[in-house]
Design a protein around this motif. Structure first.
Motif, PDB file in Angstrom:
ATOM      1  N   ILE A 115       0.858  -1.183   0.000  1.00  0.00           N
ATOM      2  CA  ILE A 115       0.000   0.000   0.000  1.00  0.00           C
ATOM      3  C   ILE A 115       0.893   1.232   0.000  1.00  0.00           C
ATOM      4  O   ILE A 115       1.748   1.389   0.868  1.00  0.00           O
ATOM      5  CB  ILE A 115      -0.943   0.017   1.220  1.00  0.00           C
ATOM      6  N   ILE A 116       0.716   2.059  -1.009  1.00  0.00           N
ATOM      7  CA  ILE A 116       1.455   3.306  -1.106  1.00  0.00           C
ATOM      8  C   ILE A 116       0.710   4.355  -0.285  1.00  0.00           C
ATOM      9  O   ILE A 116      -0.482   4.548  -0.462  1.00  0.00           O
ATOM     10  CB  ILE A 116       1.567   3.777  -2.577  1.00  0.00           C
ATOM     11  N   ALA A 117       1.421   5.028   0.585  1.00  0.00           N
ATOM     12  CA  ALA A 117       0.798   6.017   1.469  1.00  0.00           C
ATOM     13  C   ALA A 117       1.536   7.354   1.353  1.00  0.00           C
ATOM     14  O   ALA A 117       2.360   7.689   2.196  1.00  0.00           O
ATOM     15  CB  ALA A 117       0.815   5.521   2.904  1.00  0.00           C
ATOM     16  N   LEU A 174      -6.633  -0.105   3.898  1.00  0.00           N
ATOM     17  CA  LEU A 174      -6.664  -1.520   4.267  1.00  0.00           C
ATOM     18  C   LEU A 174      -8.059  -2.102   4.075  1.00  0.00           C
ATOM     19  O   LEU A 174      -8.208  -3.225   3.595  1.00  0.00           O
ATOM     20  CB  LEU A 174      -6.209  -1.718   5.712  1.00  0.00           C
ATOM     21  N   LYS A 175      -9.073  -1.338   4.442  1.00  0.00           N
ATOM     22  CA  LYS A 175     -10.451  -1.787   4.256  1.00  0.00           C
ATOM     23  C   LYS A 175     -10.746  -2.000   2.770  1.00  0.00           C
ATOM     24  O   LYS A 175     -11.322  -3.019   2.386  1.00  0.00           O
ATOM     25  CB  LYS A 175     -11.416  -0.761   4.852  1.00  0.00           C
ATOM     26  N   THR A 178      -8.976  -5.076   1.493  1.00  0.00           N
ATOM     27  CA  THR A 178      -9.685  -6.279   1.942  1.00  0.00           C
ATOM     28  C   THR A 178     -10.917  -6.526   1.087  1.00  0.00           C
ATOM     29  O   THR A 178     -11.176  -7.659   0.659  1.00  0.00           O
ATOM     30  CB  THR A 178     -10.081  -6.153   3.427  1.00  0.00           C
ATOM     31  N   LEU A 179     -11.668  -5.462   0.808  1.00  0.00           N
ATOM     32  CA  LEU A 179     -12.858  -5.594  -0.043  1.00  0.00           C
ATOM     33  C   LEU A 179     -12.482  -6.028  -1.457  1.00  0.00           C
ATOM     34  O   LEU A 179     -13.140  -6.890  -2.042  1.00  0.00           O
ATOM     35  CB  LEU A 179     -13.636  -4.272  -0.087  1.00  0.00           C
ATOM     36  N   ASP A 180     -11.411  -5.431  -1.998  1.00  0.00           N
ATOM     37  CA  ASP A 180     -10.948  -5.809  -3.343  1.00  0.00           C
ATOM     38  C   ASP A 180     -10.504  -7.265  -3.374  1.00  0.00           C
ATOM     39  O   ASP A 180     -10.766  -7.988  -4.333  1.00  0.00           O
ATOM     40  CB  ASP A 180      -9.796  -4.910  -3.789  1.00  0.00           C
TER      41      ASP A 180
END
Length: 188
Positions: A115-117, A174-175, A178-180
């Motif tokens: 995850i790029i933040a 993150l949510k 998770t959904l993806d």
């Protein structure tokens, strides 16, 4: 050293890193004028290296890592020196350390989850205000107690930006990931 491309922006960043211990030592020994000059030069080179890197397409991976590290080290070591010399209370340093540890830990956590933040405008504004408050602290003998109020405000803003950043990047991303992931499992 041979892994860091010696572009002008990277040289400015390395110079800024070299100013960190000098600035902290001058603060500790109550030599505020040279310390303040080093701090202002460091902040100026931060603006200059970013401008040059973008304008002349000299952005490097080393620069992407070293530039924020130099910024963090300068502000953290200045706060350490001000705290040890009794100018700032210990809770400022403790809160700053906790915030930085959470940022680093969160960044590592997200990195290993692909995850790029990127930083956002609120975080950049909070960092600018915090660095300005640290610069104001160099004048503590002339602006007491206002420098403390400014650093408390800046610290509160910085902590708020941490929670906002965590919400946007940790919780929401993150949510969504998770959904993806669940959606792709269903589509298989």
């Amino acid at each position: 050293m041979n892994r860091i491309p010696l572009t002008v922006p990277n040289i400015l960043t390395l110079f800024r890193l070299a100013l960190v211990p000098a600035c902290a030592i001058f603060i500790y020994f109550d030599r505020m004028m040279p310390a303040f000059i080093f701090y202002i030069v460091a902040c100026s080179t931060d603006l200059l290296d970013g401008y040059i890197a973008r304008k002349y397409h000299l952005i490097t991976e080393a620069g992407i890592l070293l530039d924020p590290l130099a910024d963090k080290l300068m502000s953290v070591f200045a706060v350490i020196a001000f705290t040890v010399s009794g100018v700032l209370p210990w809770f400022v340093l403790v809160a700053l350390f906790i915030k930085e540890l959470l940022m680093v830990g969160g960044g590592i956590f997200l990195y290993f989850r692909n995850i790029i933040a990127p930083s956002n405008m609120f975080g950049k504004i909070a960092a600018f205000i915090f660095n300005t408050a640290v610069a104001f602290t160099f004048l503590h003998k002339f602006v007491d107690p206002y420098y403390k109020w400014f650093i408390y405000f800046a610290l509160a803003l910085t902590l708020t930006s941490l929670f906002q950043y965590a919400y946007l990047n940790m919780y929401k991303k993150l949510k969504q990931k998770t959904l993806d992931s669940k959606e792709s499992d269903v589509n298989k």
